[in-house]
Enzyme design. Structure first.
Site, PDB file in Angstrom:
ATOM      1  N   SER A  93      -4.328 -33.467  -0.704  1.00  0.00           N
ATOM      2  CA  SER A  93      -5.456 -33.041   0.072  1.00  0.00           C
ATOM      3  C   SER A  93      -6.751 -33.645   0.193  1.00  0.00           C
ATOM      4  O   SER A  93      -6.883 -34.545   0.615  1.00  0.00           O
ATOM      5  CB  SER A  93      -5.726 -31.591  -0.761  1.00  0.00           C
ATOM      6  OG  SER A  93      -6.438 -30.675  -0.195  1.00  0.00           O
ATOM      7  N   ASP A 194       1.620 -24.413   4.889  1.00  0.00           N
ATOM      8  CA  ASP A 194       0.319 -24.787   4.075  1.00  0.00           C
ATOM      9  C   ASP A 194      -0.789 -23.764   4.155  1.00  0.00           C
ATOM     10  O   ASP A 194      -1.228 -23.639   5.146  1.00  0.00           O
ATOM     11  CB  ASP A 194       0.012 -26.127   4.274  1.00  0.00           C
ATOM     12  CG  ASP A 194      -0.980 -26.578   3.356  1.00  0.00           C
ATOM     13  OD1 ASP A 194      -1.770 -25.959   2.787  1.00  0.00           O
ATOM     14  OD2 ASP A 194      -1.012 -27.962   3.222  1.00  0.00           O
ATOM     15  N   HIS A 224       1.015 -26.170   0.044  1.00  0.00           N
ATOM     16  CA  HIS A 224       0.045 -27.131  -0.266  1.00  0.00           C
ATOM     17  C   HIS A 224       0.049 -27.969  -1.381  1.00  0.00           C
ATOM     18  O   HIS A 224       0.067 -29.088  -1.067  1.00  0.00           O
ATOM     19  CB  HIS A 224      -1.390 -26.453  -0.109  1.00  0.00           C
ATOM     20  CG  HIS A 224      -2.284 -27.258  -0.193  1.00  0.00           C
ATOM     21  ND1 HIS A 224      -2.601 -28.357   1.011  1.00  0.00           N
ATOM     22  CD2 HIS A 224      -3.505 -27.678  -1.061  1.00  0.00           C
ATOM     23  CE1 HIS A 224      -3.663 -29.170   0.801  1.00  0.00           C
ATOM     24  NE2 HIS A 224      -3.939 -28.803  -0.553  1.00  0.00           N
TER      25      HIS A 224
END
Length: 252
Positions: A93, A194, A224
């Protein structure tokens, strides 16, 4: 500020090939700990720092900005290179965005990139109002624990601090604009489902980088935080193989 149990940084000293792993926004090293330990067990040198403001309280994170997070990542990279290591940088991320920024700023120091659901684009409509909202309210509900698998729990804040979030979006814009500067070998692992970072973010990375060596892996059974999800073994195995390939000695 006391560190939350489990949010401690991790490091292991192994061979002359090193992996620097970077966690996500409002998360902590806990989300990448298994990944780090897997690579350490294979004999790699591993660094998994705790980024400023993370792993303590969301209020402390609200006092930090993206240059603070990037400075720690950069310091770890430069330290590894200075000690003679060949370095692959990986991130989840926001950690993926920071990894991309390192590749943009230090193209000669990275052997490769491993990105898991990297954040360079967000589609939350509330972000448009962030410049105003961050002065009116301190936080939004948290974005952590987007995990499909039952059992694992991400050690992340239950609130999203808005001053830090505004800076986070600034990081993404900077990284997105400079994607053509990324030429390092790239392993991109992304989840089609996600609920934090949209699939368009990984698509933007694939479309924007200049890397000629790109491996695209779909994590079909994860959300995610794929490093804690069903596809974590795939991340470990594909990442380790990638690191071995891009750091292998060039035949005479």
């Amino acid at each position: 500020m006391p560190i939350l149990p489990g949010a401690e940084p991790f490091q292991a000293d192994g061979g002359d090939v090193a992996v620097l792993l970077l966690h996500g926004f409002t998360g902590s090293p806990q989300s990448l700990r298994d990944w780090a330990e897997h690579h350490a067990a294979a004999g790699l040198t591993v660094r998994l720092p705790r980024l400023p403001g993370h792993g303590t309280t969301w209020q402390e994170l609200n006092l930090t900005r993206w240059p603070d997070w990037y400075a720690v990542a950069e310091r770890e990279l430069l330290g590894l290179v200075a000690s003679g290591h060949r370095v692959v940088v990986g991130g989840l991320s926001m950690g993926g965005a920071l990894a991309l920024r390192l590749a943009q700023e230090h193209p000669d120091l990275l052997e490769g990139l491993v990105l898991v659901n990297p954040a360079v684009l967000l589609e939350d409509r509330r972000l448009v109002l962030l410049p105003v909202l961050r002065h009116l309210v301190g936080s939004f509900p948290g974005i952590g624990n987007d995990v499909r698998k039952e059992g694992p729990v991400e050690l992340a804040y239950d609130r999203t601090p808005l001053h830090a979030a505004a800076s986070f979006t600034g990081l993404l814009g900077t990284v997105r604009a400079d994607l053509p500067r990324v030429g390092a070998p790239l392993l991109l692992l992304h989840s089609p489902q996600d609920h934090v970072v949209p699939p368009s973010s990984s698509a933007a990375v694939l479309a924007g980088v200049s890397s000629s060596d790109v491996t695209d892996v779909v994590l079909a059974d994860s959300y995610h935080v794929a490093t804690l999800d069903h596809d974590a073994p795939t991340i470990h195995e594909r990442s380790l193989a990638f690191v071995g390939r891009v750091t292998a000695p060039v035949p005479a």
